[in-house]
Design a protein around this motif. Structure first.
Motif, short mmCIF file in Angstrom:
data_model
loop_
_atom_site.label_atom_id
_atom_site.label_comp_id
_atom_site.label_asym_id
_atom_site.label_seq_id
_atom_site.Cartn_x
_atom_site.Cartn_y
_atom_site.Cartn_z
N ALA A 1 42.61 44.76 39.15
CA ALA A 1 41.50 43.81 39.06
C ALA A 1 41.45 43.10 37.71
N GLN A 2 41.96 43.75 36.67
CA GLN A 2 41.94 43.16 35.34
C GLN A 2 43.31 42.58 34.95
N GLY A 3 44.32 42.84 35.74
CA GLY A 3 45.65 42.35 35.41
C GLY A 3 46.27 43.08 34.24
N GLU A 4 45.88 44.31 34.02
CA GLU A 4 46.40 45.12 32.91
C GLU A 4 47.38 46.15 33.45
N ALA B 1 44.80 53.83 27.11
CA ALA B 1 45.89 52.90 26.82
C ALA B 1 45.50 51.45 27.12
N LEU B 2 44.68 51.25 28.16
CA LEU B 2 44.28 49.89 28.54
C LEU B 2 42.97 49.44 27.90
N GLY B 3 42.31 50.33 27.15
CA GLY B 3 41.07 49.97 26.49
C GLY B 3 39.84 50.08 27.36
N VAL C 1 50.68 53.88 39.83
CA VAL C 1 49.32 54.22 40.22
C VAL C 1 48.41 53.04 39.87
N HIS C 2 47.44 52.80 40.74
CA HIS C 2 46.46 51.74 40.52
C HIS C 2 45.11 52.37 40.27
#
Length: 138
Positions: A65-68, A90-92, A131-132
């Motif tokens: 959803a965030q494209g990260e 890791a993604l904040g 994994v999502h």
């Protein structure tokens, strides 16, 4: 007369450079074909049929959803909870006021089944496991 030669010189150099580029590109294309045909047939017949044969595996952790996206290294005994915690950091997305229980992890190939337990119990394979993470507040 000298000034007309000087004005033609840059144009001639550009045309020459363009011709050389075209000729070099053509010879490189033709020259690589025999190398492709002469590769070792044994190496070409090796196939990977899936499964888990490694003790340490790189997986992709994605928040679609965030494209990260990030990569992480896991073992088959790494828990889904630990992967979620490490991936959020890791993604904040590791805000203290949002509990881990408000996120759910899914395998990209089975988007309807939440992951639970260890990653090894969730179909971990040697290559291409992803994994999502979805925000699913309770």
């Amino acid at each position: 007369m000298a000034s007309s030669r000087a004005s033609l010189m840059p144009a001639a150099l550009v045309v020459l450079a363009l011709c050389m580029t075209i000729l070099n590109g053509m010879s490189a294309f033709v020259g690589t074909q025999p190398a492709l045909r002469s590769t070792n047939r044994v190496a070409m017949e090796v196939e990977w049929h899936g499964g888990l044969n490694r003790d340490v595996v790189e997986v992709f952790f994605t928040a679609p959803a965030q494209g990260e996206r990030t990569r992480m290294v896991v073992t088959p005994t790494t828990t889904i909870d630990q992967i979620l915690k490490d991936g959020r950091k890791a993604l904040g997305f590791d805000q203290e006021w949002i509990p881990d229980s408000d996120f759910t992890l899914y395998n990209e190939d089975f988007p309807d089944t939440p992951l639970k337990g260890t990653i090894g119990e969730c179909g971990l394979v040697d290559f291409g496991y992803e994994v999502h993470m979805y925000f699913t507040p309770k």
